[in-house]
Design a protein around this motif. Structure first.
Motif, PDB file in Angstrom:
ATOM      1  N   GLU A   1      -5.849  -6.755  11.304  1.00 13.95           N
ATOM      2  CA  GLU A   1      -7.203  -6.917  11.849  1.00 13.95           C
ATOM      3  C   GLU A   1      -8.126  -7.335  10.707  1.00 13.95           C
ATOM      4  O   GLU A   1      -8.546  -6.500   9.910  1.00 13.95           O
ATOM      5  CB  GLU A   1      -7.678  -5.607  12.459  1.00 13.95           C
ATOM      6  CG  GLU A   1      -9.062  -5.685  13.071  1.00 13.95           C
ATOM      7  CD  GLU A   1      -9.524  -4.358  13.637  1.00 13.95           C
ATOM      8  OE1 GLU A   1      -8.737  -3.403  13.682  1.00 13.95           O
ATOM      9  OE2 GLU A   1     -10.703  -4.291  14.026  1.00 13.95           O
TER      10      GLU A   1
ATOM     11  N   GLU B   1     -11.377  -9.019  16.018  1.00 11.04           N
ATOM     12  CA  GLU B   1     -12.568  -8.259  16.444  1.00 11.04           C
ATOM     13  C   GLU B   1     -13.773  -9.189  16.405  1.00 11.04           C
ATOM     14  O   GLU B   1     -14.044  -9.818  15.379  1.00 11.04           O
ATOM     15  CB  GLU B   1     -12.804  -7.041  15.565  1.00 11.04           C
ATOM     16  CG  GLU B   1     -14.118  -6.348  15.921  1.00 11.04           C
ATOM     17  CD  GLU B   1     -14.223  -4.900  15.488  1.00 11.04           C
ATOM     18  OE1 GLU B   1     -13.200  -4.196  15.467  1.00 11.04           O
ATOM     19  OE2 GLU B   1     -15.335  -4.493  15.127  1.00 11.04           O
TER      20      GLU B   1
ATOM     21  N   ASP C   1     -13.808  -1.973  20.718  1.00 13.38           N
ATOM     22  CA  ASP C   1     -14.140  -1.191  19.530  1.00 13.38           C
ATOM     23  C   ASP C   1     -15.662  -1.143  19.490  1.00 13.38           C
ATOM     24  O   ASP C   1     -16.297  -1.976  18.830  1.00 13.38           O
ATOM     25  CB  ASP C   1     -13.565  -1.859  18.274  1.00 13.38           C
ATOM     26  CG  ASP C   1     -13.625  -0.924  17.059  1.00 13.38           C
ATOM     27  OD1 ASP C   1     -13.200  -1.323  15.967  1.00 13.38           O
ATOM     28  OD2 ASP C   1     -14.108   0.220  17.226  1.00 13.38           O
TER      29      ASP C   1
ATOM     30  N   HIS D   1     -10.307  -6.700  19.670  1.00 14.06           N
ATOM     31  CA  HIS D   1     -11.385  -5.716  19.733  1.00 14.06           C
ATOM     32  C   HIS D   1     -12.637  -6.481  20.148  1.00 14.06           C
ATOM     33  O   HIS D   1     -13.286  -7.142  19.334  1.00 14.06           O
ATOM     34  CB  HIS D   1     -11.609  -5.047  18.371  1.00 14.06           C
ATOM     35  CG  HIS D   1     -10.840  -3.790  18.209  1.00 14.06           C
ATOM     36  ND1 HIS D   1     -10.745  -3.121  17.017  1.00 14.06           N
ATOM     37  CD2 HIS D   1     -10.110  -3.054  19.092  1.00 14.06           C
ATOM     38  CE1 HIS D   1     -10.013  -2.026  17.169  1.00 14.06           C
ATOM     39  NE2 HIS D   1      -9.609  -1.972  18.406  1.00 14.06           N
TER      40      HIS D   1
ATOM     41  N   HIS E   1     -16.250  -8.695  13.559  1.00 10.31           N
ATOM     42  CA  HIS E   1     -15.699  -9.063  12.240  1.00 10.31           C
ATOM     43  C   HIS E   1     -15.763 -10.579  12.040  1.00 10.31           C
ATOM     44  O   HIS E   1     -16.066 -11.067  10.956  1.00 10.31           O
ATOM     45  CB  HIS E   1     -14.253  -8.593  12.109  1.00 10.31           C
ATOM     46  CG  HIS E   1     -14.099  -7.105  12.148  1.00 10.31           C
ATOM     47  ND1 HIS E   1     -12.875  -6.488  12.017  1.00 10.31           N
ATOM     48  CD2 HIS E   1     -14.993  -6.100  12.315  1.00 10.31           C
ATOM     49  CE1 HIS E   1     -13.041  -5.179  12.101  1.00 10.31           C
ATOM     50  NE2 HIS E   1     -14.312  -4.923  12.287  1.00 10.31           N
TER      51      HIS E   1
HETATM   52 MG    MG Z   1     -12.012  -2.867  15.096  1.00  9.84          MG
END
Ligand code: MG
Ligand code: XLS
Length: 343
Positions: free
Chosen positions: A173, A209, A282, A237, A212
């Protein structure tokens, strides 16, 4: 009917503490969270290793597996399964300077021990998937580590995990920063390069994600597409982020609706989920949420995902084809916005 199955981690329902203030909500027991997740329509729970087995550092490998079996029963009793297990390689004092890339050899050995335990726990939970978020694999001061050695050490650790268990699958990730100043693995491209360089690329993939990708200044849908192009999107996510600041883990789609639509559309078009993958969330509740409404962010994120899924399913591909043939992308863009804004 949604094509997606949804997964969520217990940390998504937190007590609301942040870097500037203490907890504001009561703690909720794990089994209560699982029962509520099921009622909300989730299909799976995702875990850190110590979400499954608290204080595992102090337990034998046999005891760790025994504890994991107890959690598997809680899941089964609620009609739920596990999605993945991620070693929490950023809390323990032995991970202060990183885990796989720590300057101390004994700290690196501890990190590998924890990663192997996540494999054991994932196998006991029956999910066979380990998640690696490289929280501290980077530097606070550039001269404290060699980025080249860091990459080589991480690759060696990934290979050790692949050798420890011949079936386990791993997702990486990526995130560009936080808690470390600069990570060695900021994007999906970095994650999949590690996959390609590993001893078994078929068992190493990526998890994207949204926040991110935004923090890396990238388009989340294109990060998804890069992994999908190689058949290596092992998880997502979905969440959101208001610009380049600390990781906000906001409810999916609440800041960047167009970007959220692009993410869901590429997942729908590529039949994401048909090989058992989950839409993972998330997301953190705003600190202002009271106890009575501390799951709203999860409910909202799932609802927005499903609303955008319906928008993707009713997309006018004939119009898209016509606009592309005529190279009239302004008309195409306006159609997408009207499509999103239409009731
Ligand atoms: Mg995450
Ligand atoms: C950070 C990571 C962290 C866990 C689960 O965004 O997702 O929450 O390691 O992967």
């Amino acid at each position: 009917m949604s094509q997606f199955k949804f997964s969520v981690g217990p940390w998504n329902v937190s007590e609301g503490a942040d870097a500037f203030g203490p907890e504001v909500r009561k703690s909720i027991a794990f089994d209560k969270k699982v029962a509520t997740f099921k009622k909300m329509g989730f299909d799976a729970v995702q875990f850190h290793d110590d979400d499954v087995v608290p204080n595992l550092n102090d337990l034998s490998e046999a005891k760790i597996k025994e504890k994991a079996r107890e959690v598997k029963k809680v899941l089964a009793d609620n009609g739920m399964v596990a999605e993945f297990v991620a070693p929490r390689l950023w809390f323990d004092p032995r991970t202060i300077d990183g885990a796989f890339t720590a300057n101390s050899k004994t700290d690196r050995e501890f990190a590998l021990w924890r990663a192997f335990r996540s494999v054991d726990i994932a196998n006991e939970l029956g999910c066979g998937l380990v998640g690696l978020w490289f929280a501290r694999e980077g530097t606070l001061c550039a001269e404290s580590k060699s980025a080249i050695d860091g990459v080589k050490l991480t690759l060696e650790a990934i290979n050790q995990i692949l050798k420890y268990d011949s079936k386990i699958k791993i997702f990486i990730e990526p995130k560009p920063n936080e808690p470390t100043d600069r990570t060695f693995y900021p994007t999906m491209g970095h994650a999949l390069t590690l996959s390609a360089a590993s001893i078994d690329p078929s068992r190493v993939g990526g998890m994207m994600e949204s926040a991110h990708a935004i923090l890396a200044g990238l388009d989340p849908a294109n990060e998804l597409s890069f992994a999908l192009a190689f058949g290596k999107l092992f998880g997502v996510h979905l969440n959101d982020q208001n610009g380049m600041k600390y990781d906000q883990d906001k409810s999916f789609g609440v800041e960047n609706l167009r970007a959220a639509f692009n993410q869901v559309k590429v997942l729908v078009e590529n039949k994401y989920g048909s090989k058992g993958e989950y839409i993972g969330l998330d997301v953190k509740a705003m600190r202002t949420q009271r106890d009575e409404v501390c799951y709203k962010h999860l409910e909202n994120s799932m609802k927005i995902t499903k609303l955008l899924e319906a928008k993707a399913q009713s997309f006018d591909y004939a119009l898209q084809k016509k606009c592309v043939a005529e190279r009239d992308y302004e008309t195409l863009e306006m159609y997408v916005l009207e499509h999103l804004m239409k009731g």
